[in-house]
Enzyme design. Structure first.
Site, PDB file in Angstrom:
ATOM      1  N   LYS A   1       0.871  -1.179   0.000  1.00  0.00           N
ATOM      2  CA  LYS A   1       0.000   0.000   0.000  1.00  0.00           C
ATOM      3  C   LYS A   1       0.901   1.219   0.000  1.00  0.00           C
ATOM      4  O   LYS A   1       2.055   1.147   0.448  1.00  0.00           O
ATOM      5  CB  LYS A   1      -0.877   0.013   1.265  1.00  0.00           C
TER       6      LYS A   1
ATOM      7  N   GLY B   1     -22.455  -1.017  -4.878  1.00  0.00           N
ATOM      8  CA  GLY B   1     -23.863  -1.338  -4.627  1.00  0.00           C
ATOM      9  C   GLY B   1     -24.713  -1.298  -5.891  1.00  0.00           C
ATOM     10  O   GLY B   1     -25.540  -2.187  -6.130  1.00  0.00           O
TER      11      GLY B   1
ATOM     12  N   GLY C   1     -23.488   3.087  -4.837  1.00  0.00           N
ATOM     13  CA  GLY C   1     -22.350   3.678  -5.556  1.00  0.00           C
ATOM     14  C   GLY C   1     -21.789   2.647  -6.514  1.00  0.00           C
ATOM     15  O   GLY C   1     -22.524   1.777  -6.994  1.00  0.00           O
ATOM     16  N   ASN C   2     -20.501   2.721  -6.768  1.00  0.00           N
ATOM     17  CA  ASN C   2     -19.887   1.789  -7.716  1.00  0.00           C
ATOM     18  C   ASN C   2     -20.247   0.337  -7.373  1.00  0.00           C
ATOM     19  O   ASN C   2     -20.730  -0.410  -8.230  1.00  0.00           O
ATOM     20  CB  ASN C   2     -18.365   2.008  -7.701  1.00  0.00           C
TER      21      ASN C   2
ATOM     22  N   GLY D   1     -26.263   1.042  -0.006  1.00  0.00           N
ATOM     23  CA  GLY D   1     -25.242   1.712  -0.832  1.00  0.00           C
ATOM     24  C   GLY D   1     -25.568   1.534  -2.295  1.00  0.00           C
ATOM     25  O   GLY D   1     -25.894   0.429  -2.746  1.00  0.00           O
TER      26      GLY D   1
HETATM   27  P1  NAD Z   1     -18.961   4.869  -3.617  1.00  0.00           P
HETATM   28  O1  NAD Z   1     -18.465   6.095  -2.995  1.00  0.00           O
HETATM   29  O2  NAD Z   1     -19.035   4.727  -5.112  1.00  0.00           O
HETATM   30  O3  NAD Z   1     -20.440   4.529  -3.064  1.00  0.00           O
HETATM   31  C1  NAD Z   1     -20.786   4.581  -1.718  1.00  0.00           C
HETATM   32  C2  NAD Z   1     -22.303   4.526  -1.605  1.00  0.00           C
HETATM   33  O4  NAD Z   1     -22.659   4.522  -0.224  1.00  0.00           O
HETATM   34  C3  NAD Z   1     -23.032   5.702  -2.232  1.00  0.00           C
HETATM   35  O5  NAD Z   1     -24.207   5.248  -2.872  1.00  0.00           O
HETATM   36  C4  NAD Z   1     -23.411   6.553  -1.020  1.00  0.00           C
HETATM   37  O6  NAD Z   1     -24.566   7.345  -1.240  1.00  0.00           O
HETATM   38  C5  NAD Z   1     -23.701   5.468  -0.026  1.00  0.00           C
HETATM   39  N1  NAD Z   1     -23.725   5.942   1.351  1.00  0.00           N
HETATM   40  C6  NAD Z   1     -22.963   6.898   1.926  1.00  0.00           C
HETATM   41  N2  NAD Z   1     -23.339   7.096   3.205  1.00  0.00           N
HETATM   42  C7  NAD Z   1     -24.343   6.227   3.423  1.00  0.00           C
HETATM   43  C8  NAD Z   1     -25.150   5.929   4.548  1.00  0.00           C
HETATM   44  N3  NAD Z   1     -24.993   6.571   5.696  1.00  0.00           N
HETATM   45  N4  NAD Z   1     -26.077   4.963   4.419  1.00  0.00           N
HETATM   46  C9  NAD Z   1     -26.235   4.310   3.265  1.00  0.00           C
HETATM   47  N5  NAD Z   1     -25.532   4.540   2.172  1.00  0.00           N
HETATM   48  C10 NAD Z   1     -24.581   5.485   2.247  1.00  0.00           C
HETATM   49  O7  NAD Z   1     -18.050   3.693  -2.996  1.00  0.00           O
HETATM   50  P2  NAD Z   1     -17.856   2.221  -3.567  1.00  0.00           P
HETATM   51  O8  NAD Z   1     -16.649   2.178  -4.448  1.00  0.00           O
HETATM   52  O9  NAD Z   1     -19.140   1.690  -4.064  1.00  0.00           O
HETATM   53  O10 NAD Z   1     -17.423   1.464  -2.228  1.00  0.00           O
HETATM   54  C11 NAD Z   1     -18.376   1.042  -1.277  1.00  0.00           C
HETATM   55  C12 NAD Z   1     -17.692   0.173  -0.237  1.00  0.00           C
HETATM   56  O11 NAD Z   1     -17.061  -0.938  -0.869  1.00  0.00           O
HETATM   57  C13 NAD Z   1     -16.593   0.868   0.571  1.00  0.00           C
HETATM   58  O12 NAD Z   1     -16.584   0.297   1.864  1.00  0.00           O
HETATM   59  C14 NAD Z   1     -15.324   0.450  -0.168  1.00  0.00           C
HETATM   60  O13 NAD Z   1     -14.190   0.498   0.680  1.00  0.00           O
HETATM   61  C15 NAD Z   1     -15.691  -0.982  -0.518  1.00  0.00           C
HETATM   62  N6  NAD Z   1     -14.907  -1.544  -1.636  1.00  0.00           N
HETATM   63  C16 NAD Z   1     -14.959  -0.990  -2.880  1.00  0.00           C
HETATM   64  C17 NAD Z   1     -14.253  -1.569  -3.918  1.00  0.00           C
HETATM   65  C18 NAD Z   1     -14.346  -1.021  -5.316  1.00  0.00           C
HETATM   66  O14 NAD Z   1     -13.911  -1.708  -6.244  1.00  0.00           O
HETATM   67  N7  NAD Z   1     -14.905   0.159  -5.533  1.00  0.00           N
HETATM   68  C19 NAD Z   1     -13.453  -2.706  -3.697  1.00  0.00           C
HETATM   69  C20 NAD Z   1     -13.405  -3.252  -2.418  1.00  0.00           C
HETATM   70  C21 NAD Z   1     -14.148  -2.658  -1.389  1.00  0.00           C
END
Ligand code: NAD
Length: 424
Positions: free
Chosen positions: A115, A232, A229-230, A227
């Site tokens: 990292k 969910g 985002g990416n 969630g």
């Molecule tokens: P993102 O920022 O694209 O999406 C996050 C989502 O969570 C958004 O829809 C946001 O509105 C929602 N959110 C924020 N606060 C909230 C709350 N209080 N209640 C409910 N929803 C809420 O992030 P992402 O890339 O989708 O990542 C989400 C999780 O997955 C994180 O924990 C991240 O560390 C983990 N993760 C992501 C990846 C990846 O490839 N992107 C890989 C491994 C782990």
């Protein structure tokens, strides 16, 4: 708003480390590790801090600090994200590098863990300055990274564009093409197909394998996802395409529910138009707390850490919890789920699809043989299903929770590689 986001992401990781480390202490005792083994796991192979100057747009020079930790390379070159975060510290990077070593070992890809990053707030500087910071950092660490040494990737506040600057700076310094030095690149510069949704799809392959261990019927189950985002949104989209009934989704503004199943493509359009899933015409609004404890078979936390806690774990109705977010479950909630025989599929396994496809990207770069999407998906599926079954069988043998089984498996693999090398 932006500041809040920083805090959230930082806190997510702190929690992830805390949870993993408390779990690991028990596992070390369980596995009966020797002092030598503990020493070996306790220290990163290489950790360093660099200071480098950047000429800012104002014409003034500013010094920046960056770190990189290559935790364990017994199983292959180290691999791990580069983050840009104003509060980045070497200690925190070290914990995250260790967790990356475990994640790579759980899904059995030939990488160790790393990292790194720069203590900078990318929102506070101009685009050109961001490019110069990226190039300055890579210039400072170029001798220590490389396709067979250490391979960076995106992380908090670093993206495809930053990966291209990393690639370009490294290639300028070395005077040759070296696409395998970094993953998370655009397809035109050697990125892999399916990378953008690989975390979600990898988790779904695991869920499908987990369902086979239960008496639940794939097309009867109801799913709630926190969630959008990416991770969910892609999970909801893919589950819907595969014929599953997604009954509830949410984002930071709140959630929606339709017990008959949500029309996910329509929810995606609604979110694109309004900025949220809330007030979608074909559903009832619910709160995030209601979503977590709603009547459903599968709960998918895909937003933040620390969502399932001692306060709500007893009310969760789901029979399977699939952790696509990092550390959404606290230690207390984990205990409650174990007692209630809820199958919790831990983050280190459930969301590892992204790093698996990074490995595929690296392989494609090294061979110069670029795969069709179908090949990426087929290989991803195989890796995820194998990893699930490896973890599940330890879980059955030891009658322990899946998180502990995943860590045990990873530690055994790392220590075996060290033993074979003659280091133990
Ligand atoms: P993102 O920022 O694209 O999406 C996050 C989502 O969570 C958004 O829809 C946001 O509105 C929602 N959110 C924020 N606060 C909230 C709350 N209080 N209640 C409910 N929803 C809420 O992030 P992402 O890339 O989708 O990542 C989400 C999780 O997955 C994180 O924990 C991240 O560390 C983990 N993760 C992501 C990846 C990846 O490839 N992107 C890989 C491994 C782990």
């Amino acid at each position: 708003m932006e500041v809040k986001q920083h805090e959230r992401l930082h806190r997510d990781d702190q929690n992830l480390c805390k949870l993993a480390i408390s779990e690991l202490e028990d596992i070390y005792a369980d596995l009966g590790l020797s002092i030598e083994e503990l020493d070996l796991l306790d220290m990163p192979r290489r950790s360093f801090t660099v200071h480098f100057p950047v000429k800012m747009d104002s014409g003034k020079m500013k010094m920046f600090v960056g770190h990189r930790v290559q935790y364990n390379d017994a199983r292959g070159p180290t691999k791990g994200g580069i983050r840009f975060h104003p509060e980045l510290t070497l200690g925190h990077v070290m914990d995250l590098a260790f967790l990356m070593s475990l994640k790579c070992a759980v899904v059995n890809i030939p990488f160790g863990g790393a990292k790194g990053g720069v203590a900078v707030d990318p929102k506070e500087i101009k685009r050109n300055e961001l490019e110069q910071v990226t190039r300055g950092y890579i210039h400072a660490i170029a001798d220590y990274i490389g396709p067979f040494k250490d391979i960076p990737a995106p992380d908090v506040y670093t993206d495809e564009k930053i990966m291209v600057w990393i690639l370009d700076e490294y290639e300028r310094i070395k005077g040759e093409h070296a696409p395998a030095v970094v993953t998370g690149k655009p397809i035109e510069l050697g990125g892999s197909r399916a990378r953008s949704y690989s975390t979600s799809l990898g988790g779904i392959y695991i869920l499908e394998e987990a369902l086979k261990k239960t008496d639940m019927d794939k097309f009867e189950v109801s799913i709630a996802i926190q969630g959008f985002g990416n991770v969910g949104e892609n999970a909801a989209r893919i589950l819907h395409e595969r014929g599953y009934k997604v009954i509830a989704v949410s984002d930071s503004k709140g959630g929606i529910m339709n017990r008959e199943g949500l029309d996910i493509p329509a929810v995606m359009k609604h979110k694109a138009k309004t900025g949220s899933v809330v007030d979608f015409a074909g559903a009832t609004n619910i709160t995030n707390e209601e979503l977590l404890t709603c009547e459903c078979d599968i709960l998918v936390p895909a937003a933040l850490s620390d969502q399932l806690t001692k306060d709500n774990a007893a009310d969760v109705k789901a029979k399977i919890v699939l952790e696509l977010a990092n550390a959404p479950t606290t230690k207390e909630a984990d205990d409650i789920f174990f007692d209630r025989k809820i199958m919790l599929i831990p983050d280190v396994l459930a969301n590892a699809g992204g790093v698996v496809v990074s490995y595929f990207e690296w392989s494609q770069n090294l061979t110069n043989d670029y795969w069709e999407e179908s090949r990426v998906l087929e290989r991803l599926k195989k890796s995820m299903i194998t990893a699930f079954n490896d973890v599940y069988s330890i879980c059955r043998e030891d009658n322990c929770r899946m998180r502990r089984s995943a860590y045990k498996l990873a530690l055994k693999r790392i220590l075996q590689a060290e033993r074979l090398r003659g280091n133990l």
